[in-house]
Design a protein around this motif. Structure first.
Motif, PDB file in Angstrom:
ATOM      1  N   SER A  30     -58.253  -7.769   4.270  1.00  0.00           N
ATOM      2  CA  SER A  30     -57.636  -7.304   3.028  1.00  0.00           C
ATOM      3  C   SER A  30     -58.616  -7.552   1.890  1.00  0.00           C
ATOM      4  O   SER A  30     -59.165  -8.648   1.768  1.00  0.00           O
ATOM      5  N   SER A  31     -58.827  -6.544   1.063  1.00  0.00           N
ATOM      6  CA  SER A  31     -59.832  -6.647   0.012  1.00  0.00           C
ATOM      7  C   SER A  31     -59.277  -6.210  -1.332  1.00  0.00           C
ATOM      8  O   SER A  31     -58.459  -5.284  -1.415  1.00  0.00           O
ATOM      9  N   THR A  32     -59.714  -6.888  -2.358  1.00  0.00           N
ATOM     10  CA  THR A  32     -59.462  -6.460  -3.731  1.00  0.00           C
ATOM     11  C   THR A  32     -60.815  -6.386  -4.440  1.00  0.00           C
ATOM     12  O   THR A  32     -61.805  -6.935  -3.975  1.00  0.00           O
ATOM     13  N   GLY A  33     -60.829  -5.707  -5.562  1.00  0.00           N
ATOM     14  CA  GLY A  33     -62.064  -5.571  -6.327  1.00  0.00           C
ATOM     15  C   GLY A  33     -62.590  -4.160  -6.355  1.00  0.00           C
ATOM     16  O   GLY A  33     -63.470  -3.823  -7.153  1.00  0.00           O
ATOM     17  N   GLY A  34     -62.060  -3.295  -5.473  1.00  0.00           N
ATOM     18  CA  GLY A  34     -62.488  -1.913  -5.460  1.00  0.00           C
ATOM     19  C   GLY A  34     -61.811  -1.110  -6.560  1.00  0.00           C
ATOM     20  O   GLY A  34     -60.929  -1.613  -7.272  1.00  0.00           O
ATOM     21  N   PRO A  35     -62.200   0.149  -6.722  1.00  0.00           N
ATOM     22  CA  PRO A  35     -61.597   1.000  -7.751  1.00  0.00           C
ATOM     23  C   PRO A  35     -60.086   1.084  -7.573  1.00  0.00           C
ATOM     24  O   PRO A  35     -59.597   1.357  -6.482  1.00  0.00           O
ATOM     25  N   GLY A  36     -59.368   0.797  -8.636  1.00  0.00           N
ATOM     26  CA  GLY A  36     -57.914   0.862  -8.592  1.00  0.00           C
ATOM     27  C   GLY A  36     -57.242  -0.397  -8.107  1.00  0.00           C
ATOM     28  O   GLY A  36     -56.032  -0.537  -8.244  1.00  0.00           O
ATOM     29  N   TYR A  37     -58.007  -1.336  -7.551  1.00  0.00           N
ATOM     30  CA  TYR A  37     -57.425  -2.575  -7.047  1.00  0.00           C
ATOM     31  C   TYR A  37     -58.279  -3.766  -7.503  1.00  0.00           C
ATOM     32  O   TYR A  37     -58.956  -4.406  -6.695  1.00  0.00           O
ATOM     33  N   PRO A  38     -58.295  -4.062  -8.794  1.00  0.00           N
ATOM     34  CA  PRO A  38     -59.146  -5.143  -9.299  1.00  0.00           C
ATOM     35  C   PRO A  38     -58.682  -6.508  -8.801  1.00  0.00           C
ATOM     36  O   PRO A  38     -57.499  -6.713  -8.517  1.00  0.00           O
ATOM     37  N   SER A  39     -59.624  -7.417  -8.684  1.00  0.00           N
ATOM     38  CA  SER A  39     -59.291  -8.797  -8.333  1.00  0.00           C
ATOM     39  C   SER A  39     -58.816  -9.529  -9.575  1.00  0.00           C
ATOM     40  O   SER A  39     -59.324  -9.305 -10.676  1.00  0.00           O
ATOM     41  N   SER A  40     -57.848 -10.415  -9.422  1.00  0.00           N
ATOM     42  CA  SER A  40     -57.375 -11.230 -10.530  1.00  0.00           C
ATOM     43  C   SER A  40     -58.153 -12.530 -10.575  1.00  0.00           C
ATOM     44  O   SER A  40     -58.776 -12.943  -9.590  1.00  0.00           O
ATOM     45  N   VAL A  41     -58.125 -13.161 -11.726  1.00  0.00           N
ATOM     46  CA  VAL A  41     -58.794 -14.454 -11.867  1.00  0.00           C
ATOM     47  C   VAL A  41     -58.195 -15.464 -10.898  1.00  0.00           C
ATOM     48  O   VAL A  41     -58.916 -16.232 -10.254  1.00  0.00           O
ATOM     49  N   SER A  42     -56.870 -15.447 -10.762  1.00  0.00           N
ATOM     50  CA  SER A  42     -56.235 -16.397  -9.852  1.00  0.00           C
ATOM     51  C   SER A  42     -56.652 -16.135  -8.410  1.00  0.00           C
ATOM     52  O   SER A  42     -56.868 -17.068  -7.629  1.00  0.00           O
ATOM     53  N   GLY A  43     -56.789 -14.849  -8.035  1.00  0.00           N
ATOM     54  CA  GLY A  43     -57.223 -14.522  -6.688  1.00  0.00           C
ATOM     55  C   GLY A  43     -58.640 -14.984  -6.408  1.00  0.00           C
ATOM     56  O   GLY A  43     -58.947 -15.466  -5.319  1.00  0.00           O
ATOM     57  N   VAL A  44     -59.501 -14.839  -7.403  1.00  0.00           N
ATOM     58  CA  VAL A  44     -60.885 -15.299  -7.262  1.00  0.00           C
ATOM     59  C   VAL A  44     -60.930 -16.814  -7.120  1.00  0.00           C
ATOM     60  O   VAL A  44     -61.636 -17.360  -6.257  1.00  0.00           O
ATOM     61  N   LEU A  45     -60.160 -17.519  -7.950  1.00  0.00           N
ATOM     62  CA  LEU A  45     -60.142 -18.982  -7.878  1.00  0.00           C
ATOM     63  C   LEU A  45     -59.630 -19.463  -6.528  1.00  0.00           C
ATOM     64  O   LEU A  45     -60.194 -20.393  -5.930  1.00  0.00           O
ATOM     65  N   ARG A  46     -58.570 -18.831  -6.018  1.00  0.00           N
ATOM     66  CA  ARG A  46     -58.058 -19.203  -4.704  1.00  0.00           C
ATOM     67  C   ARG A  46     -59.095 -18.941  -3.622  1.00  0.00           C
ATOM     68  O   ARG A  46     -59.262 -19.727  -2.687  1.00  0.00           O
ATOM     69  N   GLY A  47     -59.799 -17.813  -3.764  1.00  0.00           N
ATOM     70  CA  GLY A  47     -60.800 -17.455  -2.768  1.00  0.00           C
ATOM     71  C   GLY A  47     -61.938 -18.444  -2.691  1.00  0.00           C
ATOM     72  O   GLY A  47     -62.459 -18.730  -1.603  1.00  0.00           O
ATOM     73  N   TRP A  48     -62.341 -18.997  -3.829  1.00  0.00           N
ATOM     74  CA  TRP A  48     -63.445 -19.959  -3.843  1.00  0.00           C
ATOM     75  C   TRP A  48     -63.090 -21.240  -3.090  1.00  0.00           C
ATOM     76  O   TRP A  48     -63.975 -21.934  -2.608  1.00  0.00           O
ATOM     77  N   PHE A  49     -61.809 -21.548  -2.997  1.00  0.00           N
ATOM     78  CA  PHE A  49     -61.390 -22.789  -2.344  1.00  0.00           C
ATOM     79  C   PHE A  49     -60.798 -22.543  -0.952  1.00  0.00           C
ATOM     80  O   PHE A  49     -60.287 -23.470  -0.337  1.00  0.00           O
ATOM     81  N   ASP A  50     -60.904 -21.296  -0.450  1.00  0.00           N
ATOM     82  CA  ASP A  50     -60.363 -20.961   0.863  1.00  0.00           C
ATOM     83  C   ASP A  50     -61.510 -20.603   1.795  1.00  0.00           C
ATOM     84  O   ASP A  50     -62.240 -19.643   1.558  1.00  0.00           O
ATOM     85  N   ALA A  51     -61.676 -21.379   2.863  1.00  0.00           N
ATOM     86  CA  ALA A  51     -62.805 -21.177   3.774  1.00  0.00           C
ATOM     87  C   ALA A  51     -62.750 -19.830   4.485  1.00  0.00           C
ATOM     88  O   ALA A  51     -63.782 -19.328   4.943  1.00  0.00           O
ATOM     89  N   SER A  52     -61.568 -19.222   4.584  1.00  0.00           N
ATOM     90  CA  SER A  52     -61.448 -17.950   5.291  1.00  0.00           C
ATOM     91  C   SER A  52     -61.572 -16.745   4.361  1.00  0.00           C
ATOM     92  O   SER A  52     -61.401 -15.601   4.807  1.00  0.00           O
ATOM     93  N   THR A  53     -61.874 -16.993   3.095  1.00  0.00           N
ATOM     94  CA  THR A  53     -61.982 -15.920   2.107  1.00  0.00           C
ATOM     95  C   THR A  53     -63.401 -15.868   1.548  1.00  0.00           C
ATOM     96  O   THR A  53     -64.029 -16.901   1.357  1.00  0.00           O
ATOM     97  N   VAL A  54     -63.883 -14.668   1.304  1.00  0.00           N
ATOM     98  CA  VAL A  54     -65.224 -14.474   0.749  1.00  0.00           C
ATOM     99  C   VAL A  54     -65.095 -13.825  -0.626  1.00  0.00           C
ATOM    100  O   VAL A  54     -64.382 -12.826  -0.780  1.00  0.00           O
TER     101      VAL A  54
END
Length: 398
Positions: free
Chosen positions: A114-138
């Motif tokens: 599952s990916s966010t950040g592409g056109p029409g589906y921007p990543s949120s700040v909270s999603g980015v912060l969670r991703g930085w602390f989740d080993a299974s997320t890039v």
């Protein structure tokens, strides 16, 4: 695989303002001062409490805005998995007509990202912060994942086209693995610049024979080329404008060191069995290997997986070769989350597998559909201890 982006995360609750003690200055006025006043003393808020409340309210508003703002990052996390032997929306994911099919007790799960950040589906700040602390997320800068000029419509079209091609390749490879002959019309879609074929073959030519031997399947062409040394001359018979034309071609060398004729072929297959794959919410080509295994499982009386939950990934070409994919760490995490204890990984992805296998998951490396078929059979039979896995040597070799 780009999947549908996850639903937007809920915003955090507004922080509560701590209670301040009520301060009483004087009693309320009354016509009968001798009787007790039931209303009690009048509350008064101190300047310090008022300032604190306003500050906390502004902080909550600011945090809410920051959480909702888009972030210039692409976030890739474990996506949903699907059992190719099961149902989707009440209908079988794989339906086969024209041949007897058999039930299975195990599960063969395709995996996604599952990916966010592409056109029409921007990543949120909270999603980015969670991703930085989740080993299974890039988390990556968005420009390293999505071309700046790409639209969501273009990305969706490319993913859909890749999925359709993946399903056809998987069907051809699975039927060929099972011994079916899959006739094909071998049309030339273009030539490779700099090769001998570039000035001799044209788009629309149909290759019907090589060195006098009729070509009826795509696999046959590949096998015949495998017996040719680079630099040898082969004679292709092509149908052009309603006539057969013999064209001598000096072969070149492909990336693997074998002979190539320097043409792009767009095969049209005449499938001996009707296979329909229903999966509308997933795009890309990385599910090809699991589609092919699902077709094989349904068409064979053996219960290959025999109750085991096996996940896997890998592109599939019509010759049965398993190709590399993206997001394998997220896919392994999603497989374990959804109950898989085994995972089939392309050998070309071993460099990303070694050192990142989640506890509770066993990885088997595969190069071909035949490898994958033997692996699920061994897993189901309980004889999988000697199956090959990704090692440091594979990383060095890659």
């Amino acid at each position: 695989m780009v999947d549908q982006p996850p639903a937007a995360a809920a915003l955090p609750d507004e922080p509560a303002v701590p209670d301040e003690p009520l301060v009483s200055d004087e009693p309320l006025a009354s016509d009968e001062p001798d009787e007790p006043d039931d209303l009690g003393p009048a509350p008064r808020t101190s300047p310090r409490a008022l300032t604190l409340s306003i500050g906390m309210l502004l902080t909550a508003v600011l945090l809410t805005v920051l959480v909702a703002l888009p972030a210039p990052y692409a976030v890739s996390s474990p996506g949903p998995t699907r059992d190719v032997l099961g149902d989707v929306g009440g209908a079988p994911l794989i339906t086969i007509n024209g041949a007897e099919t058999f039930d299975s007790s195990g599960e063969l799960r395709l995996v996604t990202v599952s990916s966010t950040g592409g056109p029409g589906y921007p990543s949120s700040v909270s999603g980015v912060l969670r991703g930085w602390f989740d080993a299974s997320t890039v988390v990556q800068p968005v420009e390293t994942v999505y071309p700046p000029e790409a639209s969501q419509e273009q990305i969706n079209e490319e993913n859909t086209a890749a999925m359709v091609s993946s399903q056809e390749n998987a069907t051809v490879a699975a039927l060929t693995e099972l011994g079916y002959e899959v006739p094909a019309t071998l049309a030339v879609a273009g030539t490779v610049e700099g090769t001998d074929a570039a000035d001799k073959l044209v788009e629309g030519d149909v290759i019907s024979a090589m060195d006098g031997t009729a070509l009826t399947t795509y696999t046959q062409l590949i096998e015949m080329l495998g017996a040719v040394s680079p630099g040898d001359t082969v004679t292709l018979t092509v149908q052009r404008d309603g006539e057969d034309v013999d064209v001598p071609i000096v072969t070149g060398t492909n990336a693997d060191g074998g002979a190539q004729i320097g043409v792009y072929i767009d095969p049209t297959f005449d499938l001996p069995v009707d296979v329909t794959i229903k999966i509308d919410d997933i795009g890309g080509s990385s599910a090809g290997t699991m589609f092919a295994l699902g077709i094989i499982d349904k068409l064979t009386p053996e219960d290959e997986a025999d109750g085991a939950v096996i996940a896997g990934t890998g592109t599939m070409d019509v010759t049965g070769e398993v190709g590399p994919i993206g997001g394998i760490r997220q896919k392994m995490a999603g497989a374990l989350r959804d109950g898989a204890s085994w995972f089939l990984a392309p050998v070309s992805n071993c460099d990303e597998v070694v050192g990142h296998v989640p506890d509770g998951l066993r990885v088997v490396k595969i190069e071909t559909l035949h490898d994958a078929r033997e692996a699920i059979t061994a897993i189901g039979a309980g004889t999988a201890d000697d199956l090959p896995t990704c090692t440091a040597q594979d990383v060095a070799a890659g």
